[in-house]
Scaffold this motif. Structure first.
Motif, PDB file in Angstrom:
ATOM      1  N   TRP A  12      33.432   3.908  40.333  1.00  0.00           N
ATOM      2  CA  TRP A  12      33.748   3.262  41.526  1.00  0.00           C
ATOM      3  C   TRP A  12      35.045   4.079  42.259  1.00  0.00           C
ATOM      4  O   TRP A  12      35.862   4.683  41.578  1.00  0.00           O
ATOM      5  N   PHE A  13      34.434   4.438  43.545  1.00  0.00           N
ATOM      6  CA  PHE A  13      35.424   5.282  44.188  1.00  0.00           C
ATOM      7  C   PHE A  13      36.001   4.385  45.244  1.00  0.00           C
ATOM      8  O   PHE A  13      35.322   3.893  46.423  1.00  0.00           O
ATOM      9  N   GLY A  14      37.173   3.914  45.062  1.00  0.00           N
ATOM     10  CA  GLY A  14      37.737   2.868  46.085  1.00  0.00           C
ATOM     11  C   GLY A  14      37.945   3.237  47.604  1.00  0.00           C
ATOM     12  O   GLY A  14      37.509   2.155  48.354  1.00  0.00           O
ATOM     13  N   LYS A  15      38.562   4.384  47.744  1.00  0.00           N
ATOM     14  CA  LYS A  15      38.679   4.543  49.239  1.00  0.00           C
ATOM     15  C   LYS A  15      37.430   4.598  50.049  1.00  0.00           C
ATOM     16  O   LYS A  15      37.274   4.059  51.017  1.00  0.00           O
ATOM     17  N   PRO A  16      36.332   5.294  49.600  1.00  0.00           N
ATOM     18  CA  PRO A  16      35.341   5.382  50.525  1.00  0.00           C
ATOM     19  C   PRO A  16      34.373   4.272  50.056  1.00  0.00           C
ATOM     20  O   PRO A  16      33.276   4.198  50.788  1.00  0.00           O
ATOM     21  N   SER A  17      34.630   3.476  49.056  1.00  0.00           N
ATOM     22  CA  SER A  17      33.738   2.276  48.746  1.00  0.00           C
ATOM     23  C   SER A  17      32.280   2.901  48.353  1.00  0.00           C
ATOM     24  O   SER A  17      31.401   2.126  48.852  1.00  0.00           O
ATOM     25  N   VAL A  18      32.372   3.743  47.359  1.00  0.00           N
ATOM     26  CA  VAL A  18      31.407   4.098  46.943  1.00  0.00           C
ATOM     27  C   VAL A  18      31.131   3.833  45.467  1.00  0.00           C
ATOM     28  O   VAL A  18      31.871   4.020  44.744  1.00  0.00           O
ATOM     29  N   ALA A  19      29.833   3.631  45.206  1.00  0.00           N
ATOM     30  CA  ALA A  19      29.457   3.161  43.627  1.00  0.00           C
ATOM     31  C   ALA A  19      28.647   4.239  43.280  1.00  0.00           C
ATOM     32  O   ALA A  19      27.798   4.825  43.794  1.00  0.00           O
ATOM     33  N   GLY A  20      29.037   5.102  41.957  1.00  0.00           N
ATOM     34  CA  GLY A  20      28.261   5.888  41.341  1.00  0.00           C
ATOM     35  C   GLY A  20      27.598   5.436  40.440  1.00  0.00           C
ATOM     36  O   GLY A  20      28.019   4.359  39.736  1.00  0.00           O
ATOM     37  N   ILE A  21      25.963   5.688  40.474  1.00  0.00           N
ATOM     38  CA  ILE A  21      25.232   4.829  39.806  1.00  0.00           C
ATOM     39  C   ILE A  21      24.401   5.879  38.750  1.00  0.00           C
ATOM     40  O   ILE A  21      23.626   6.859  39.511  1.00  0.00           O
ATOM     41  N   GLU A  22      24.017   5.578  37.680  1.00  0.00           N
ATOM     42  CA  GLU A  22      23.095   6.187  36.945  1.00  0.00           C
ATOM     43  C   GLU A  22      21.881   5.760  36.806  1.00  0.00           C
ATOM     44  O   GLU A  22      21.745   4.393  36.235  1.00  0.00           O
ATOM     45  N   VAL A  69      28.858   1.154  49.473  1.00  0.00           N
ATOM     46  CA  VAL A  69      28.642  -0.360  49.366  1.00  0.00           C
ATOM     47  C   VAL A  69      29.690  -1.114  49.960  1.00  0.00           C
ATOM     48  O   VAL A  69      30.792  -0.764  50.176  1.00  0.00           O
ATOM     49  N   ALA A  70      29.391  -2.552  50.316  1.00  0.00           N
ATOM     50  CA  ALA A  70      30.336  -3.244  51.439  1.00  0.00           C
ATOM     51  C   ALA A  70      31.423  -3.983  50.301  1.00  0.00           C
ATOM     52  O   ALA A  70      32.497  -4.248  50.617  1.00  0.00           O
ATOM     53  N   GLU A  71      31.118  -4.119  48.981  1.00  0.00           N
ATOM     54  CA  GLU A  71      31.837  -4.872  47.984  1.00  0.00           C
ATOM     55  C   GLU A  71      32.259  -4.040  46.859  1.00  0.00           C
ATOM     56  O   GLU A  71      31.623  -2.883  46.754  1.00  0.00           O
ATOM     57  N   ARG A  72      33.217  -4.439  45.996  1.00  0.00           N
ATOM     58  CA  ARG A  72      33.517  -3.717  44.855  1.00  0.00           C
ATOM     59  C   ARG A  72      32.693  -3.662  43.758  1.00  0.00           C
ATOM     60  O   ARG A  72      32.445  -4.813  43.379  1.00  0.00           O
ATOM     61  N   ALA A  73      32.269  -2.491  43.272  1.00  0.00           N
ATOM     62  CA  ALA A  73      31.440  -2.689  41.967  1.00  0.00           C
ATOM     63  C   ALA A  73      32.368  -1.956  40.975  1.00  0.00           C
ATOM     64  O   ALA A  73      33.577  -1.381  41.249  1.00  0.00           O
ATOM     65  N   ARG A  74      32.124  -2.387  39.593  1.00  0.00           N
ATOM     66  CA  ARG A  74      32.815  -1.976  38.633  1.00  0.00           C
ATOM     67  C   ARG A  74      31.947  -1.100  37.615  1.00  0.00           C
ATOM     68  O   ARG A  74      30.732  -1.476  37.552  1.00  0.00           O
TER      69      ARG A  74
END
Length: 85
Positions: A12-22, A69-74
Motif C-alpha cells: 500500500w502506497f499511501g501518498k499516491p493512494s496506490v495498491a500494489g497487487i500480485e 484507488v479511492a480508498e485505503r487497501a491493506r
C-alpha cells in the motif's frame, strides 16, 4: 453479480493512494474489482494500471501491478474480479 479471486494486495502506497497487487489471473483496464479484507471493503473501476511504472491495458497471472484507488487497501486484502455471471 459474481466474483472471482484474481489476486492479493502486496503493498500500500499511501501518498499516491496506490495498491500494489500480485495477480493470479487476468485483469484489464475497464474491469471492476472488489477489494476485501479485515477492515477494507470497496469496489473500484480499473481506469489505469501500471507494471514497473509503465501503463498497461492488460496484466496476467504472476504480474505485479499498481492501481490508483479511492480508498485505503491493506496488505493481504483479497482482490476479486466482479463479473456479470
Amino acid at each position: 453479480m459474481a466474483e472471482k479471486l484474481i489476486g492479493e494486495v502486496s503493498h500500500w502506497f499511501g501518498k499516491p493512494s496506490v495498491a500494489g497487487i500480485e495477480l493470479t489471473d487476468e485483469l484489464k483496464v475497464g474491469d471492476t474489482i472488489h477489494i476485501q479484507g479485515h477492515t477494507s471493503e470497496f469496489t473500484h473501476l480499473v481506469e489505469s494500471m501500471q507494471i514497473e511504472h509503465e501503463n498497461v491495458d492488460t496484466a496476467g497471472a504472476g504480474d505485479s501491478i499498481g492501481i490508483k484507488v479511492a480508498e485505503r487497501a491493506r496488505q493481504h486484502d483479497k482482490v476479486y474480479l466482479v463479473t456479470d455471471d
